[in-house]
Design a protein around this motif. Structure first.
Motif, PDB file in Angstrom:
ATOM      1  N   LEU A   1       0.831  -1.209   0.000  1.00  0.00           N
ATOM      2  CA  LEU A   1       0.000   0.000   0.000  1.00  0.00           C
ATOM      3  C   LEU A   1       0.866   1.260   0.000  1.00  0.00           C
ATOM      4  O   LEU A   1       0.504   2.276  -0.598  1.00  0.00           O
ATOM      5  CB  LEU A   1      -0.959  -0.004   1.198  1.00  0.00           C
ATOM      6  CG  LEU A   1      -2.011  -1.120   1.202  1.00  0.00           C
ATOM      7  CD1 LEU A   1      -2.862  -1.047   2.468  1.00  0.00           C
ATOM      8  CD2 LEU A   1      -2.907  -1.069  -0.035  1.00  0.00           C
ATOM      9  N   GLU A   2       2.007   1.163   0.669  1.00  0.00           N
ATOM     10  CA  GLU A   2       2.959   2.281   0.689  1.00  0.00           C
ATOM     11  C   GLU A   2       3.364   2.621  -0.755  1.00  0.00           C
ATOM     12  O   GLU A   2       3.367   3.783  -1.166  1.00  0.00           O
ATOM     13  CB  GLU A   2       4.179   1.854   1.502  1.00  0.00           C
ATOM     14  CG  GLU A   2       5.140   2.949   1.889  1.00  0.00           C
ATOM     15  CD  GLU A   2       4.617   3.832   3.016  1.00  0.00           C
ATOM     16  OE1 GLU A   2       4.734   5.053   2.859  1.00  0.00           O
ATOM     17  OE2 GLU A   2       4.095   3.314   4.024  1.00  0.00           O
ATOM     18  N   GLU A   3       3.673   1.572  -1.531  1.00  0.00           N
ATOM     19  CA  GLU A   3       4.069   1.788  -2.935  1.00  0.00           C
ATOM     20  C   GLU A   3       2.896   2.266  -3.782  1.00  0.00           C
ATOM     21  O   GLU A   3       3.049   3.112  -4.659  1.00  0.00           O
ATOM     22  CB  GLU A   3       4.643   0.491  -3.526  1.00  0.00           C
ATOM     23  CG  GLU A   3       5.988   0.120  -2.934  1.00  0.00           C
ATOM     24  CD  GLU A   3       6.715  -0.912  -3.773  1.00  0.00           C
ATOM     25  OE1 GLU A   3       6.763  -0.751  -5.008  1.00  0.00           O
ATOM     26  OE2 GLU A   3       7.222  -1.891  -3.187  1.00  0.00           O
TER      27      GLU A   3
ATOM     28  N   GLU B   1       0.480   4.025  -2.831  1.00  0.00           N
ATOM     29  CA  GLU B   1       0.256   5.434  -2.514  1.00  0.00           C
ATOM     30  C   GLU B   1       1.252   6.337  -3.244  1.00  0.00           C
ATOM     31  O   GLU B   1       0.968   7.493  -3.518  1.00  0.00           O
ATOM     32  CB  GLU B   1       0.367   5.632  -1.004  1.00  0.00           C
ATOM     33  CG  GLU B   1      -0.395   6.821  -0.487  1.00  0.00           C
ATOM     34  CD  GLU B   1      -0.286   6.938   1.021  1.00  0.00           C
ATOM     35  OE1 GLU B   1      -1.243   7.391   1.628  1.00  0.00           O
ATOM     36  OE2 GLU B   1       0.764   6.567   1.578  1.00  0.00           O
ATOM     37  N   ASN B   2       2.444   5.781  -3.568  1.00  0.00           N
ATOM     38  CA  ASN B   2       3.440   6.537  -4.325  1.00  0.00           C
ATOM     39  C   ASN B   2       3.123   6.559  -5.814  1.00  0.00           C
ATOM     40  O   ASN B   2       3.908   7.067  -6.606  1.00  0.00           O
ATOM     41  CB  ASN B   2       4.827   5.915  -4.163  1.00  0.00           C
ATOM     42  CG  ASN B   2       5.410   6.190  -2.799  1.00  0.00           C
ATOM     43  OD1 ASN B   2       4.949   7.065  -2.092  1.00  0.00           O
ATOM     44  ND2 ASN B   2       6.413   5.428  -2.433  1.00  0.00           N
TER      45      ASN B   2
END
Lengths: 437, 139
Positions: free
Chosen positions: A273-275, A277-278
């Protein structure tokens, strides 16, 4: 059990104040205070990681007991398909469902059958997909809670479909038995997040589920009943795809959509999810996200090893040779399948409602973080030095809670005392002190 | 006074640290309670620019400043520079090497994608000396 925010709770007498749970919590929601673990309500997502790692079994989920079904005149069990993999291959899905009914339920409705219904709707929706893509599955309640707190900008990508448990309960109450008085619908759950989803639902005012019984609670009586059945009822109605929702990739493969990605395990999900979001290109329209390793089979309230359970699910589902059925002649009403309301963000990370105060707090946190040793040893009761710095600024911890800082302070104090002890007031000579001795 | 300032070092030699500055800054924005849509746009733009600094600039720095009404991020590298900025802004145009493309970067979408997500994009580049990319996102 009403009005609770969370299902994961601490049994204080079992907690020895060790730090096993705090380092494993994916949202840094646990602190040890005065020798006992405390769960920070606003951060906890009920994923159950702490239940899994606590060596003293001090964390548990607040679930209902099998005896609670006696409060109702008519009871329906909604078993999660994970249940089918808890017992060995000689126990067919029908045998397990018959045994479950024998434990005191009047009827059974499989969550897997509702999964077939949800899948059909999702397939229909994907054909008319709209931005922002990729869509994120709504089936894992721990992940919804995670996104609310840590990835609020991805909330709009969550599909507004209800999870199969909720759909099943709505069908039971509104379509199958609308005239039954005092009806009790019980979900047989592999995970604590489903309990929270019932007690404190997101996307709806209230849940149609009346109680949640954990798989671990029901395991022994179920095994006993399944071993001593004289007759097996043909109760299974779900398709091979619906049953496979119990394991990772089951939900995404059921869509038969080319562009899907399946992620399981809470740490993997957070990184993904971190990626996302990027703005990472995923080459997918639909993302299946499961908090537990292997999918629901890895739920913290299950008994069997997740991977053995997963293999059994695949084998048992493989023996099903019926297609997913549509319930009744008329298509299901929208309100049975869709969420009623938006999923709101939860301010779990924000330091202060006022941006200036938040900035000021952040500067102080940064300063404390630099002063702390950076070992993330958890001996202070917080998971990391940065978390302790945050707690100090929030006023819930002291810098001396760090044992390394404490030790430094003691050294300074000891050296100071030694210096004072050897200091001679001008009225005394070294000789006069020796005489005293 | 600015709400927050920080200078991130963008290290091109360690592929494990790619995207670290963006992730770190994204966490800051969340701690400050910046609105989710702004966080998303900032994260995408900063990540793209960070990757550009790595694959084209050979590493550099990102200076971030959060003011009351905007976020400003200045990327600086000492790479080969951009000969034709207008051409570099075209969707699909890329000078990325085969190696870079194999890593999943260099599709020629970086700068257009940054442009799409920010209020203002300024590129100063001297061929042979390096590039300065400044982005501003209104709050």
């Amino acid at each position: 059990m009403n009005n609770i925010k969370h299902s994961v709770i601490l049994e204080r007498n079992k907690c020895v104040g060790c730090t096993n749970c705090i380092g494993h919590c994916p949202t840094e929601a646990i602190r040890v205070r005065q020798g006992k673990a405390c769960i920070l309500d606003e951060r906890c997502i009920d994923c159950g990681e702490c239940i899994r790692v606590c060596p003293h079994h001090a964390k548990r989920a607040q679930s209902d007991a099998l005896t609670d079904i006696q409060r109702y005149d008519f009871t329906v069990a909604i078993p999660a398909p994970t249940l089918y993999g808890q017992l060995g291959d000689k126990y067919s899905i029908d045998r397990i469902l018959t045994a479950l009914k024998k434990l005191g339920f009047d009827a059974i409705f499989e969550a897997a059958e509702a999964a077939d219904i949800v899948t059909a709707k999702l397939k229909e929706m994907l054909k008319e997909k709209t931005d922002p893509l990729p869509w994120i599955s709504s089936s894992c309640p721990a992940i919804i809670r995670l996104i609310q707190r840590r990835f609020p900008s991805l909330l709009e990508q969550i599909v507004r479909l209800e999870a199969p448990m909720e759909v099943a309960a709505r069908i039971v109450k509104q379509e199958l038995y609308p005239d039954k008085k005092n009806i009790g619908v019980f979900f047989i759950s592999p995970c604590p997040a489903k309990i929270t989803a019932v007690k404190n639902p997101i996307g709806a005012q209230s849940s149609a589920v009346d109680g949640v019984i954990s798989i671990s609670e029901i395991f022994l009586p179920l095994q006993n009943a399944a071993a001593n059945l004289s007759e097996v009822e043909p109760l299974g109605r779900a398709s091979i795809k619906g049953v496979n929702w119990a394991r990772s990739e089951g939900e995404s493969q059921a869509t038969e959509w080319a562009g899907t990605v399946a992620v399981d395990g809470i740490v993997n999900v957070i990184n993904f999810l971190e990626e996302l979001e990027n703005g990472k290109t995923t080459y997918a329209d639909f993302i299946e996200v499961m908090a537990c390793p292997g999918g629901c089979v890895g739920g913290a309230l299950t008994v069997e090893n997740p991977y053995i359970c997963k293999a059994r699910i695949i084998r048992k589902a493989g023996k099903i040779n019926r297609e997913a059925r549509e319930r009744g002649k008329t298509p299901l009403r929208q309100q049975l399948i869709m969420m009623e309301s938006e999923i709101p963000p939860v301010q779990g990370l924000t330091l202060d409602a006022d941006v200036h105060t938040a900035a000021e707090k952040m500067a102080r946190i940064q300063q404390y973080t630099e002063e702390l040793p950076g070992l993330d040893c958890s001996s202070c009761g917080a998971p990391t030095c940065a978390a302790l710095a945050e707690d100090i600024v929030a006023g819930t911890a002291k810098k001396n809670d760090c044992i390394f800082i404490l030790r430094e302070e003691i050294i300074i104090l000891t050296e100071g005392l030694a210096e004072l002890g050897s200091w001679m007031p001008p009225l005394l000579s070294k000789e006069s002190r020796k005489k005293d001795e | 006074m600015a709400l927050f300032t920080k200078k991130y070092i963008i290290d091109a030699d360690n592929s494990l640290s790619y995207g670290q500055a963006s992730s770190n800054f994204k966490k800051v924005l969340k701690l400050l309670g910046i609105a989710p849509p702004i966080i998303k746009r900032t994260a995408i733009a900063m990540y793209e620019a960070e990757i550009n600094t790595i694959i084209h600039g050979g590493g550099g720095t990102a200076q971030v400043v959060i003011e009351d009404d905007h976020i400003k991020i200045m990327f600086e590298d000492h790479g080969p520079g951009i000969a034709d900025i207008e051409q570099a802004m075209q969707v699909g145009y890329s000078t990325a090497s085969h190696k870079v493309r194999e890593m999943g970067f260099g599709a020629g979408l970086g700068l257009p994608n940054i442009q799409k997500n920010v209020s203002e994009l300024k590129i100063d580049s001297t061929p042979g000396k390096g590039t300065k990319v400044t982005i501003r996102i209104a709050l």
